[in-house]
Scaffold this active site. Structure first.
Site, PDB file in Angstrom:
ATOM      1  CB  THR A   7      11.273   7.924 -20.023  1.00 27.75           C
ATOM      2  OG1 THR A   7       9.913   8.359 -19.848  1.00 27.75           O
ATOM      3  CG2 THR A   7      11.594   6.879 -18.972  1.00 27.75           C
ATOM      4  CG  ASN A   9       5.523   8.335 -17.980  1.00 29.80           C
ATOM      5  OD1 ASN A   9       5.317   7.474 -17.121  1.00 29.80           O
ATOM      6  ND2 ASN A   9       4.558   8.858 -18.717  1.00 29.80           N
ATOM      7  CG  HIS A  11       2.963   5.700 -14.683  1.00 28.69           C
ATOM      8  ND1 HIS A  11       2.438   4.986 -13.626  1.00 28.69           N
ATOM      9  CD2 HIS A  11       2.713   7.003 -14.408  1.00 28.69           C
ATOM     10  CE1 HIS A  11       1.892   5.819 -12.759  1.00 28.69           C
ATOM     11  NE2 HIS A  11       2.044   7.052 -13.211  1.00 28.69           N
ATOM     12  CG  ASP A  64       6.253  10.619 -28.876  1.00 23.79           C
ATOM     13  OD1 ASP A  64       5.835  10.976 -27.754  1.00 23.79           O
ATOM     14  OD2 ASP A  64       5.980  11.227 -29.916  1.00 23.79           O
ATOM     15  CG  PHE A 140       0.601   6.628 -17.511  1.00 24.69           C
ATOM     16  CD1 PHE A 140       0.996   7.455 -18.545  1.00 24.69           C
ATOM     17  CD2 PHE A 140       1.054   5.318 -17.500  1.00 24.69           C
ATOM     18  CE1 PHE A 140       1.825   6.987 -19.554  1.00 24.69           C
ATOM     19  CE2 PHE A 140       1.889   4.839 -18.500  1.00 24.69           C
ATOM     20  CZ  PHE A 140       2.272   5.674 -19.533  1.00 24.69           C
TER      21      PHE A 140
END
Length: 187
Positions: A7, A9, A11, A64, A140
């Site tokens: 990832t 990301n 968060h 996802d 987020f």
């Protein structure tokens, strides 16, 4: 046993690290892009995990997620990241102006794959509603818009610990962790 979370990301990574803390699963991280199919969350997770496992030559997970709004015919769904990047929360609120049915679901699909194995997918869903304004600065993406069922605070107002008790991602990651610890030797 180690597994690499693919990832970009931070968060998502932080949430996963907290969830896996007491499971015996050692989580590593790689910011490795992978092609995202235009399909369901499950299809994206399955393909992404298989692709990443081949490249990393080790066990990996990908995740996802999407926001599915009933009044918008389950939009943005698997296109949530694109919608967040283009119209954002304000755009969703604009689409929801004067809409009474505010029911929505956050859905998560965690894909796991090890080299030379078939991918597995674990789903998590949390039901709730879309607020009429953004509330909170935590989390987020769509978190400040989404109110989980039975709560008067948005995901954006919850701490990571509070959110991890029942979020869509937490549910999918916990299903994976249970399956993984039962099917793989955890060191």
């Amino acid at each position: 046993m180690k597994v690499t979370f693919i990832t970009g990301n931070k968060h998502k990574l932080s949430e996963a690290e907290k969830i896996f803390h007491d499971t015996g699963i050692e989580l590593e991280h790689a910011d490795l892009g992978y092609p995202e199919l235009q399909g369901t969350l499950e299809e994206v997770a399955r393909y992404g995990a298989e692709h990443a496992a081949r490249i990393m030559d080790g066990p990996v997970i990908v995740e996802d997620a999407g926001l599915f709004i009933r009044a918008l015919k389950w939009f943005p769904g698997p296109y949530s990241a694109y919608v967040q990047d283009t119209i954002g929360n304000r755009g969703i609120l604009k689409l929801m102006e004067n809409v009474e049915d505010r029911y929505a679901e956050f859905r998560s699909a965690v894909g796991f794959c090890a080299p030379k194995s078939e991918p597995e997918v674990f789903l998590g869903v949390v039901k709730g509603r879309i607020g009429t304004e953004e509330r909170g600065t935590r989390g987020f993406a769509f978190d400040p818009l989404f109110y989980p069922e039975g709560m008067d605070r948005s995901f954006g107002e919850l701490s990571t610990i509070e959110k991890n008790r029942f979020s869509h991602r937490s549910r999918a990651l916990k299903k994976f962790a249970q399956w993984y610890t039962e099917n793989y030797e955890v060191i």
